[in-house]
Scaffold this motif. Structure first.
Motif, PDB file in Angstrom:
ATOM      1  N   THR A 196      57.511 -11.639  36.265  1.00 19.42           N
ATOM      2  CA  THR A 196      58.424 -12.658  36.780  1.00 19.42           C
ATOM      3  C   THR A 196      59.872 -12.373  36.370  1.00 19.42           C
ATOM      4  O   THR A 196      60.755 -13.190  36.554  1.00 19.42           O
ATOM      5  N   SER A 197      60.122 -11.184  35.824  1.00 16.20           N
ATOM      6  CA  SER A 197      61.514 -10.842  35.526  1.00 16.20           C
ATOM      7  C   SER A 197      62.056  -9.742  36.433  1.00 16.20           C
ATOM      8  O   SER A 197      63.197  -9.832  36.887  1.00 16.20           O
ATOM      9  N   MET A 198      61.263  -8.728  36.726  1.00 19.49           N
ATOM     10  CA  MET A 198      61.787  -7.578  37.466  1.00 19.49           C
ATOM     11  C   MET A 198      62.514  -8.000  38.747  1.00 19.49           C
ATOM     12  O   MET A 198      61.956  -8.691  39.592  1.00 19.49           O
ATOM     13  N   GLY A 199      63.747  -7.586  38.876  1.00 24.66           N
ATOM     14  CA  GLY A 199      64.528  -7.893  40.076  1.00 24.66           C
ATOM     15  C   GLY A 199      65.308  -9.197  39.969  1.00 24.66           C
ATOM     16  O   GLY A 199      66.267  -9.406  40.694  1.00 24.66           O
ATOM     17  N   GLY A 200      64.889 -10.102  39.051  1.00 22.79           N
ATOM     18  CA  GLY A 200      65.539 -11.410  38.966  1.00 22.79           C
ATOM     19  C   GLY A 200      66.164 -11.691  37.607  1.00 22.79           C
ATOM     20  O   GLY A 200      67.016 -12.559  37.482  1.00 22.79           O
ATOM     21  N   LEU A 286      67.371  -4.564  47.468  1.00 28.64           N
ATOM     22  CA  LEU A 286      67.821  -4.778  46.085  1.00 28.64           C
ATOM     23  C   LEU A 286      68.879  -3.738  45.688  1.00 28.64           C
ATOM     24  O   LEU A 286      69.857  -4.053  45.022  1.00 28.64           O
ATOM     25  N   CYS A 287      68.662  -2.500  46.105  1.00 29.84           N
ATOM     26  CA  CYS A 287      69.635  -1.436  45.814  1.00 29.84           C
ATOM     27  C   CYS A 287      70.949  -1.709  46.542  1.00 29.84           C
ATOM     28  O   CYS A 287      72.027  -1.502  45.997  1.00 29.84           O
ATOM     29  N   GLU A 288      70.835  -2.177  47.777  1.00 32.73           N
ATOM     30  CA  GLU A 288      72.023  -2.472  48.568  1.00 32.73           C
ATOM     31  C   GLU A 288      72.845  -3.583  47.908  1.00 32.73           C
ATOM     32  O   GLU A 288      74.070  -3.493  47.812  1.00 32.73           O
ATOM     33  N   GLU A 289      72.146  -4.609  47.421  1.00 35.55           N
ATOM     34  CA  GLU A 289      72.828  -5.715  46.734  1.00 35.55           C
ATOM     35  C   GLU A 289      73.364  -5.262  45.375  1.00 35.55           C
ATOM     36  O   GLU A 289      74.426  -5.701  44.932  1.00 35.55           O
ATOM     37  N   GLY A 290      72.640  -4.370  44.733  1.00 38.35           N
ATOM     38  CA  GLY A 290      72.960  -3.972  43.354  1.00 38.35           C
ATOM     39  C   GLY A 290      72.155  -4.850  42.422  1.00 38.35           C
ATOM     40  O   GLY A 290      72.219  -6.085  42.513  1.00 38.35           O
ATOM     41  N   VAL A 291      71.393  -4.221  41.518  1.00 42.36           N
ATOM     42  CA  VAL A 291      70.470  -5.020  40.706  1.00 42.36           C
ATOM     43  C   VAL A 291      71.223  -6.011  39.818  1.00 42.36           C
ATOM     44  O   VAL A 291      70.767  -7.137  39.597  1.00 42.36           O
ATOM     45  N   GLU A 292      72.392  -5.623  39.338  1.00 44.41           N
ATOM     46  CA  GLU A 292      73.163  -6.552  38.490  1.00 44.41           C
ATOM     47  C   GLU A 292      73.585  -7.786  39.285  1.00 44.41           C
ATOM     48  O   GLU A 292      73.595  -8.899  38.766  1.00 44.41           O
ATOM     49  N   ASN A 293      73.947  -7.559  40.542  1.00 39.44           N
ATOM     50  CA  ASN A 293      74.316  -8.702  41.391  1.00 39.44           C
ATOM     51  C   ASN A 293      73.099  -9.596  41.652  1.00 39.44           C
ATOM     52  O   ASN A 293      73.224 -10.813  41.729  1.00 39.44           O
ATOM     53  N   ALA A 294      71.942  -8.979  41.803  1.00 40.00           N
ATOM     54  CA  ALA A 294      70.718  -9.768  42.016  1.00 40.00           C
ATOM     55  C   ALA A 294      70.422 -10.613  40.773  1.00 40.00           C
ATOM     56  O   ALA A 294      70.062 -11.786  40.882  1.00 40.00           O
ATOM     57  N   TRP A 295      70.577 -10.006  39.600  1.00 41.72           N
ATOM     58  CA  TRP A 295      70.362 -10.780  38.364  1.00 41.72           C
ATOM     59  C   TRP A 295      71.329 -11.969  38.316  1.00 41.72           C
ATOM     60  O   TRP A 295      70.947 -13.086  37.985  1.00 41.72           O
ATOM     61  N   LYS A 296      72.587 -11.700  38.640  1.00 46.89           N
ATOM     62  CA  LYS A 296      73.617 -12.763  38.610  1.00 46.89           C
ATOM     63  C   LYS A 296      73.287 -13.858  39.618  1.00 46.89           C
ATOM     64  O   LYS A 296      73.436 -15.047  39.343  1.00 46.89           O
ATOM     65  N   ARG A 297      72.852 -13.441  40.810  1.00 41.76           N
ATOM     66  CA  ARG A 297      72.506 -14.428  41.839  1.00 41.76           C
ATOM     67  C   ARG A 297      71.387 -15.345  41.337  1.00 41.76           C
ATOM     68  O   ARG A 297      71.459 -16.572  41.491  1.00 41.76           O
ATOM     69  N   HIS A 298      70.363 -14.765  40.730  1.00 46.84           N
ATOM     70  CA  HIS A 298      69.268 -15.594  40.205  1.00 46.84           C
ATOM     71  C   HIS A 298      69.777 -16.568  39.138  1.00 46.84           C
ATOM     72  O   HIS A 298      69.385 -17.734  39.114  1.00 46.84           O
ATOM     73  N   GLN A 299      70.662 -16.087  38.263  1.00 48.39           N
ATOM     74  CA  GLN A 299      71.176 -16.939  37.186  1.00 48.39           C
ATOM     75  C   GLN A 299      72.027 -18.075  37.761  1.00 48.39           C
ATOM     76  O   GLN A 299      71.855 -19.235  37.397  1.00 48.39           O
ATOM     77  N   LEU A 324      64.124 -19.302  31.913  1.00 43.32           N
ATOM     78  CA  LEU A 324      64.092 -18.238  32.919  1.00 43.32           C
ATOM     79  C   LEU A 324      64.848 -18.657  34.170  1.00 43.32           C
ATOM     80  O   LEU A 324      64.661 -19.780  34.648  1.00 43.32           O
ATOM     81  N   PRO A 325      65.640 -17.764  34.751  1.00 45.62           N
ATOM     82  CA  PRO A 325      66.280 -18.109  36.019  1.00 45.62           C
ATOM     83  C   PRO A 325      65.322 -18.047  37.207  1.00 45.62           C
ATOM     84  O   PRO A 325      65.562 -18.664  38.242  1.00 45.62           O
ATOM     85  N   THR A 326      64.227 -17.314  37.060  1.00 47.76           N
ATOM     86  CA  THR A 326      63.297 -17.150  38.178  1.00 47.76           C
ATOM     87  C   THR A 326      62.293 -18.299  38.285  1.00 47.76           C
ATOM     88  O   THR A 326      61.796 -18.588  39.372  1.00 47.76           O
ATOM     89  N   LEU A 327      61.970 -18.926  37.142  1.00 50.06           N
ATOM     90  CA  LEU A 327      60.927 -19.960  37.149  1.00 50.06           C
ATOM     91  C   LEU A 327      61.319 -21.074  36.199  1.00 50.06           C
ATOM     92  O   LEU A 327      61.476 -20.845  35.002  1.00 50.06           O
ATOM     93  N   THR A 328      61.463 -22.262  36.743  1.00 52.14           N
ATOM     94  CA  THR A 328      61.870 -23.412  35.955  1.00 52.14           C
ATOM     95  C   THR A 328      60.718 -24.395  35.817  1.00 52.14           C
ATOM     96  O   THR A 328      60.084 -24.764  36.812  1.00 52.14           O
TER      97      THR A 328
END
Ligand SMILES: *Cc1c(COP(=O)(O)O)cnc(C)c1O
Length: 390
Positions: A196-200, A286-299, A324-328
């Motif tokens: 539940t963390s990978m990608g998010g 995910l690569c197109e968005e950039g993984v750091e941007n994906a993490w930020k978006r989830h947060q 967790l930003p992915t699961l509340t």
């Protein structure tokens, strides 16, 4: 003389067709639901489209190219250089089982630090591979301190430490600082569940000193379930090569799978090719968005969710620091029937949220904002539905 195959003497007069299971159905037609639970989450339309493409053979050079692309993108999303990074044909639990099957030597001590339902699953699985399982636990919703892990490692001297990074049953995120160093100091391998963390949520496997990790396709990555990321580093690979008995699971034996995913391209099993198309596309996005941007978006979207939930009088189960930003996990207010609320959301609003598991059954709802579903408009919709249902 016996009849040749295809020239059977049986006819419908001698053998009755059993029709009791035969059904006359309309073509499959299911509701379009927004999945804001613990997974699966909805896949991006591009991913769904990719999964509908005509399958190639699992040894077709074009398909092998897709596999190579998947390997490389998984390394990027996980932040690892591990050569042995693949997708397992199966759900996250299969990749979970793969880490244990390939890391455990019969009879050795494995320490599981369990802070919820999936930590407990690790305990169950490790025992099945002949480990002497030791465990430490936390109340559901809390995380381990480095001192607690060190103390348990010193007591049990395990060959392996396994834990869950993002505990989907509680909504807590285990801080990883110092755990890899601790394992190296004690000569133990470190297995990490990043389902539940990978990608998010940021995952820096190499910087953290993680030896084996696994994930799934249907949560932070935004694909459908069935093709699950797996990785192992050099220390784990060396240990695997030192085995004197075969891995106890043929399907998940990395010695065999590495020959299919590596340059030899030896047939092992028929890859679920369409799922791999979906995974490839989800990773590409995910690569197109950039993984750091994906993490930020989830947060960002999770913080918006927490603020909005608070504004309608609801509160969160986990301390903000470890949330967790992915699961509340959202506390169920006094006197409210949690299951009745989620059932009504599903039935009347085509909206899925999760109920509490284990220790938290009836006490929390589980709201996922994962992958493609981590979007502000989904938060607004959920809050709107909560207002109507509560
Ligand atoms: C979902 C999940 C799993 C299991 O994955 P499946 O795809 O359901 O088999 C394992 N660990 C965690 C933390 C999960 O959230």
């Amino acid at each position: 003389m016996a009849p040749k195959y295809g020239q059977t003497t049986m006819t419908s007069t001698t053998l009755e067709i059993r029709n009791s299971q035969k059904q006359q159905l309309a073509p499959l037609n299911l509701p379009n639901r927004l999945l804001l639970g613990p997974g699966p989450s909805n896949a991006h339309p591009t991913v769904l489209q990719a999964m509908g493409m005509n399958p190639l053979g699992h040894l077709d050079p074009q398909f092998l190219g897709v596999m190579d692309e998947i390997r490389s993108m998984l390394r990027y999303v996980w932040q690892t250089e591990n050569a042995m990074t693949i997708a397992v044909s199966g759900t996250g639990s299969a990749a979970m089982e793969a880490t244990l099957a390939n890391a455990i030597h019969q009879g050795e001590t494995v320490l599981i630090a369990s802070m919820g339902y999936f930590g407990n699953r690790l305990i169950d699985m490790a025992g099945r591979y002949g480990a002497q399982v030791k465990s430490i636990t936390k109340p559901w919703g809390e995380v381990f301190s480095l001192a607690e892990l060190r103390s348990a490692m010193e007591t049990h001297r395990p060959a392996i430490l396994a834990l869950v990074h993002a505990e989907t049953s509680t909504g807590a995120c285990q801080p990883m600082d110092g755990i890899g160093d601790l394992c190296r100091e004690m000569g133990a391998l470190l297995i990490l569940d990043t389902v539940t963390s990978m990608g998010g949520v940021p995952t820096h496997l190499d910087d953290w000193g993680v030896d084996l990790a696994y994930s799934c396709s249907q949560k932070g990555i935004g694909c459908s379930p069935g093709a699950s990321p797996f990785t192992m580093g050099d220390r784990a690979w060396t240990k695997l090569q030192a085995r004197t008995t075969p891995v106890e699971n043929w399907y998940l034996d990395m010695n065999l799978l590495s020959k299919y995913w590596g340059p030899e391209r030896v047939y092992h099993h028929t890859a679920p090719v369409n799922l791999y198309y979906g995974l490839r596309e989800a990773l590409r996005l995910l690569c197109e968005e950039g993984v750091e941007n994906a993490w930020k978006r989830h947060q960002t979207n999770a913080e918006y969710l927490w603020q909005q939930l608070e504004s309608i009088g609801l509160s969160m189960h986990v301390d903000k620091q470890y949330r967790l930003p992915t699961l509340t996990t959202v506390r169920v207010p006094e006197g409210v029937d949690a299951k009745a609320v989620s059932a009504r959301m599903l039935k009347e609003f085509d909206l899925e949220i999760g109920n509490g598991l284990g220790e938290l059954a009836g006490k929390v709802w589980r709201v996922g904002l994962m992958g493609y579903n981590s979007r502000r408009e989904n938060v607004d919709h959920l809050i709107d539905v909560f207002k109507q249902v509560l």
